[in-house]
Design a protein around this motif. Structure first.
Motif, PDB file in Angstrom:
ATOM      1  N   GLY A 197       0.778  -1.229   0.000  1.00 28.27           N
ATOM      2  CA  GLY A 197       0.000   0.000   0.000  1.00 28.27           C
ATOM      3  C   GLY A 197       0.808   1.276   0.000  1.00 28.27           C
ATOM      4  O   GLY A 197       0.230   2.361   0.004  1.00 28.27           O
ATOM      5  N   GLU A 198       2.135   1.201  -0.017  1.00 28.01           N
ATOM      6  CA  GLU A 198       2.967   2.391  -0.049  1.00 28.01           C
ATOM      7  C   GLU A 198       3.225   2.805  -1.493  1.00 28.01           C
ATOM      8  O   GLU A 198       3.558   1.967  -2.331  1.00 28.01           O
ATOM      9  CB  GLU A 198       4.304   2.128   0.654  1.00 28.01           C
ATOM     10  N   PRO A 199       3.074   4.091  -1.826  1.00 29.10           N
ATOM     11  CA  PRO A 199       3.305   4.536  -3.212  1.00 29.10           C
ATOM     12  C   PRO A 199       4.723   4.216  -3.664  1.00 29.10           C
ATOM     13  O   PRO A 199       5.688   4.407  -2.916  1.00 29.10           O
ATOM     14  CB  PRO A 199       3.062   6.046  -3.145  1.00 29.10           C
ATOM     15  N   ILE A 200       4.850   3.728  -4.880  1.00 28.74           N
ATOM     16  CA  ILE A 200       6.148   3.352  -5.436  1.00 28.74           C
ATOM     17  C   ILE A 200       6.757   4.565  -6.129  1.00 28.74           C
ATOM     18  O   ILE A 200       6.111   5.208  -6.962  1.00 28.74           O
ATOM     19  CB  ILE A 200       5.995   2.173  -6.408  1.00 28.74           C
ATOM     20  N   GLU A 201       8.008   4.862  -5.796  1.00 28.68           N
ATOM     21  CA  GLU A 201       8.680   6.034  -6.338  1.00 28.68           C
ATOM     22  C   GLU A 201       9.384   5.731  -7.659  1.00 28.68           C
ATOM     23  O   GLU A 201       9.266   6.499  -8.614  1.00 28.68           O
ATOM     24  CB  GLU A 201       9.700   6.567  -5.320  1.00 28.68           C
ATOM     25  N   GLN A 202      10.136   4.638  -7.712  1.00 25.94           N
ATOM     26  CA  GLN A 202      10.919   4.373  -8.915  1.00 25.94           C
ATOM     27  C   GLN A 202      11.219   2.886  -9.041  1.00 25.94           C
ATOM     28  O   GLN A 202      11.264   2.155  -8.044  1.00 25.94           O
ATOM     29  CB  GLN A 202      12.230   5.172  -8.891  1.00 25.94           C
ATOM     30  N   LEU A 203      11.432   2.460 -10.290  1.00 26.78           N
ATOM     31  CA  LEU A 203      11.808   1.086 -10.614  1.00 26.78           C
ATOM     32  C   LEU A 203      13.119   1.106 -11.387  1.00 26.78           C
ATOM     33  O   LEU A 203      13.417   2.062 -12.105  1.00 26.78           O
ATOM     34  CB  LEU A 203      10.727   0.406 -11.459  1.00 26.78           C
ATOM     35  N   ALA A 204      13.882   0.028 -11.246  1.00 22.75           N
ATOM     36  CA  ALA A 204      15.131  -0.118 -11.999  1.00 22.75           C
ATOM     37  C   ALA A 204      15.328  -1.588 -12.296  1.00 22.75           C
ATOM     38  O   ALA A 204      15.051  -2.447 -11.445  1.00 22.75           O
ATOM     39  CB  ALA A 204      16.319   0.433 -11.215  1.00 22.75           C
TER      40      ALA A 204
END
Length: 443
Positions: free
Chosen positions: A357-364
């Motif tokens: 449930g925590e907003p995702i900031e970035q993916l790599a």
């Protein structure tokens, strides 16, 4: 009680005092039956003999098997090193990395198992990661930024690390030591939001005011400055030749810039919501942009003016997106779910992972395409196994699915059910989009 009992409760004198033949014995009408009294009177050597006899009876089959030459397999013990210590356990993915502040940005090294992260306090960290348990290591940290670190990126040769911050500065650090090599203190007029290395000497930056700058390290200055967007630049992408630079903006437009000729080319029509990400797919023939409305917009490479297709996910938003294969992307959303999406034909394949449930900031994504890293507001960087995505085959035929059903779990750590994991695609009622999707499915 006798003195011997106080010194040794298990002495023979204590056993004699506990026998049922003591003078304080209860009347006969309250005594247990004769057989039970006999059992209670068994003490010392007689009781031991009975236990030994029972043990021999239980071990009789094993002894007979040993005499016949049959050796039973011993229980497997954990592997041990030459020093006698247990061998470290191998995992499918590296362990989570914890931070004191929320990690805003992450990047994976192009050739080594290194992860760079920038957090809300302006600190930059470099970690080595491993699938061996307990082998994640912090190599160095840097606190040169005065405000939040917004983005980090490795150079193409992997020797430098670019970082941009809300304090309007650009820092270039050495990967080996974390030493500050180059600094542009007031690089933009507004807070910086993203950075993209184009080659080993040229890189681009975008800020909150919609301004784009392309820098040349050999000259130590910007070689292209353009302010065509009305809102912040959220993400950038460049073609394989390093010629065409694409920018996604909060004003809902896609910007096209020619780096070689140092000029602005065009802006697309504005879309609904902010454009939050941009990636190249289908061998560079398609461009996909994620939006804050949870919709993926598709552009043809030679037709940036208007979208060729669009489809909406059952997600609150698309905050970040990275390509895994030539047709599959992973997207992160406000609900904390990482979805794998196939483009043309348009399908949500399932859930890769989640941050509860925590907003995702970035993916790599790792250079071999097997590991995906994600950072969110829970102050963790998590790793996910996406190696199975490369072998998925998506048919053009689309089966009808029950609305609101759970997403398919695509990794061992992914949750495949629950209220927070929605169905894959919302039905599109636009016939033009369906026609475009069918005509482009051959790309």
């Amino acid at each position: 009680m006798a003195p011997g009992c106080a010194r040794d409760p298990t002495s023979r004198r204590c056993e004699e005092q506990r026998t049922p033949m003591s003078p304080k014995e209860p009347p006969d009408d309250r005594r247990p039956p004769r057989g039970d009294r006999a059992a209670m009177q068994m003490t010392g050597r007689g009781y031991t003999k009975e236990i030994c006899a029972c043990a021999r009876a239980q071990r009789a089959p094993e002894m007979a098997a040993a005499e016949a030459g049959e050796v039973s397999a011993a229980p497997a013990s954990p592997p041990r090193s030459s020093l006698g210590r247990p061998e470290p356990r191998l995992r499918d993915t590296p362990e989570d990395i914890y931070f004191e502040a929320t990690a805003n940005a992450i990047a994976l090294h192009p050739s080594r198992a290194l992860l760079a992260a920038g957090d809300l306090d302006g600190d930059v960290y470099l970690y080595s990661y491993s699938c061996t348990e307990g082998e994640n290591r912090q190599l160095w940290s840097s606190g040169h930024h005065l405000k939040s670190c917004r983005d980090v990126a490795f150079s193409q040769d992997g020797h430098k690390l670019f970082t941009v911050s809300k304090d309007k500065s650009i820092h270039i650090l050495t990967v080996e030591e974390g030493r500050l090599e180059t600094r542009f203190p007031k690089a933009h007029g507004s807070a910086l939001n993203c950075v993209l290395p184009i080659d080993n000497h040229i890189f681009a930056t975008g800020d909150d005011g919609g301004e784009l700058k392309v820098w040349d390290l050999r000259k130590g200055d910007a070689i292209l400055e353009a302010c065509q967007h009305e809102e912040y630049i959220s993400a950038m992408a460049v073609d394989g030749n390093g010629k065409i630079l694409l920018t996604a903006s909060g004003d809902g437009t896609l910007g096209v810039f020619n780096v070689k000729r140092r000029r602005f080319d065009l802006l697309s029509e504005p879309q609904n919501g902010d454009l939050t990400s941009v990636v190249l797919l289908k061998r560079g023939k398609k461009v996909a942009c994620g939006s804050s409305e949870g919709t993926i917009y598709l552009f043809n490479w030679d037709g940036f003016g208007a979208t060729s297709d669009r489809f909406a996910l059952r997600a609150e938003s698309i905050d970040c997106m990275v390509p895994i294969t030539d047709s599959i992307v992973c997207v992160g959303s406000l609900d904390g779910v990482i979805r794998a999406v196939n483009v043309l034909p348009n399908r949500v394949l399932g859930c890769v992972g989640q941050h509860l449930g925590e907003p995702i900031e970035q993916l790599a994504v790792a250079p071999d395409g097997r590991l995906l890293a994600s950072c969110a507001h829970d102050q963790k960087v998590k790793f996910w196994d996406v190696s199975a995505l490369g072998g998925l085959v998506v048919d053009d035929y689309r089966k009808k699915k029950k609305k609101g059903g759970p997403l398919r779990a695509l990794s061992s750590k992914a949750a495949g059910s629950g209220e927070d994991f929605f169905a894959d695609l919302r039905d599109e009622a636009e016939p033009k989009a369906e026609v475009g999707s069918d005509s482009d499915s051959s790309d």
